[in-house]
Design a protein around this motif. Structure first.
Motif, PDB file in Angstrom:
ATOM      1  N   SER A  21      40.680  41.892  35.744  1.00 39.29           N
ATOM      2  CA  SER A  21      40.667  41.604  37.182  1.00 39.29           C
ATOM      3  C   SER A  21      40.023  40.239  37.391  1.00 39.29           C
ATOM      4  N   ARG A  53      44.068  31.087  36.155  1.00 43.98           N
ATOM      5  CA  ARG A  53      44.466  32.165  37.060  1.00 43.98           C
ATOM      6  C   ARG A  53      43.433  33.282  37.116  1.00 43.98           C
ATOM      7  N   SER A  54      42.885  33.636  35.958  1.00 41.46           N
ATOM      8  CA  SER A  54      41.975  34.771  35.878  1.00 41.46           C
ATOM      9  C   SER A  54      41.172  34.676  34.581  1.00 41.46           C
ATOM     10  N   TYR A 161      53.008  33.709  30.149  1.00 44.13           N
ATOM     11  CA  TYR A 161      53.639  34.611  31.105  1.00 44.13           C
ATOM     12  C   TYR A 161      53.321  36.070  30.777  1.00 44.13           C
ATOM     13  N   ILE A 164      49.718  37.012  31.590  1.00 46.64           N
ATOM     14  CA  ILE A 164      49.589  37.186  33.035  1.00 46.64           C
ATOM     15  C   ILE A 164      50.176  38.532  33.460  1.00 46.64           C
ATOM     16  N   ASP A 165      51.259  38.936  32.808  1.00 45.12           N
ATOM     17  CA  ASP A 165      51.864  40.238  33.119  1.00 45.12           C
ATOM     18  C   ASP A 165      50.917  41.386  32.786  1.00 45.12           C
ATOM     19  N   MET A 167      47.734  41.214  33.054  1.00 47.63           N
ATOM     20  CA  MET A 167      46.783  41.209  34.167  1.00 47.63           C
ATOM     21  C   MET A 167      47.376  41.850  35.412  1.00 47.63           C
ATOM     22  N   ASN A 168      48.656  41.581  35.665  1.00 50.61           N
ATOM     23  CA  ASN A 168      49.294  42.065  36.892  1.00 50.61           C
ATOM     24  C   ASN A 168      49.684  43.528  36.833  1.00 50.61           C
ATOM     25  N   ALA A 169      49.972  44.023  35.640  1.00 49.66           N
ATOM     26  CA  ALA A 169      50.447  45.410  35.499  1.00 49.66           C
ATOM     27  C   ALA A 169      49.665  46.133  34.404  1.00 49.66           C
TER      28      ALA A 169
END
Length: 206
Positions: A21, A53-54, A161, A164-165, A167-169
């Motif tokens: 997060s 980004r995170s 990419y 990041i995915d 992190m997102n899911a």
């Protein structure tokens, strides 16, 4: 039939860490010899793109001729707080690092097998690898991500990419880790590999 197997008594399913997060870093793990074809430099470059980004952390387990160059790359990109080098570890030490990680990444451009991928899967960790050699026979979208080996720039972009995915899911990726453990038990554990070998011999004899 892949020659590799995995000791499922050392590499056991571990609870996934707290999901990544804005305050909890994504924890990525690489294990292997530090050689040019292992692709660790590409992973570090992807990490540099993602950190804006995170928060993200990379643990690198292993030693080899690329050690100094990789450390220099980390310093040049000012990633010292994001990347940790452990040196070589025994299997129990690797298992402990897997327990801390959200995802395992092997960006090797020349890999005939993939034992470290099986160790990660046995630990219920999703895996990322290039669509080439042994890893191409192990990794798919059910247990992680297989990245096309279409050149350095494209690989770095896809690695970024994919991180990041995660992190997102996070729940999707956690479940991929669980599926990986099931697949190891069915195909790559000691008993499972014996069963597969016997089936192949039976087919040949028939």
């Amino acid at each position: 039939m892949l020659g590799e197997g995995v000791d499922t008594t050392i590499f056991t399913p571990q609870p996934w860490p707290k999901p990544p997060s804005a305050t909890e870093p994504l924890r990525v793990l690489f294990v292997g010899r530090l050689l040019p074809f292992k692709g660790v430099a590409m992973l570090i470059e992807a990490l540099d793109r993602v950190r804006a980004r995170s928060p993200v952390e990379l643990t690198i387990v292993g030693t080899g001729p690329e050690d100094a160059a990789l450390r220099a790359q980390v310093q040049a990109l000012e990633l010292e707080k994001c990347v940790r080098f452990t040196g070589d570890l025994e299997p129990l030490g690797i298992a402990a690092e897997l327990a801390k990680a959200h995802v395992f990444c092997l960006p090797s451009v020349r890999e005939t097998g993939g034992a470290v991928l099986l160790e990660a899967m046995a630990s219920a960790r999703p895996v990322i690898a290039l669509d080439y050699g042994g890893p191409a026979e192990i990794v798919d979208d059910e247990i992680g991500k297989r990245i096309p080996a279409t050149g350095r720039r494209a690989v770095v972009e896809q690695l970024a990419y994919t991180l990041i995915d995660v992190m997102n899911a996070p729940e999707v990726w956690r479940l991929r880790g669980k599926t990986g453990r099931t697949r190891v038990e069915q195909r790559f554990g000691g008993d499972a590999k014996i069963d597969v070998a016997l089936e192949l011999y039976q087919e040949v004899l028939l």
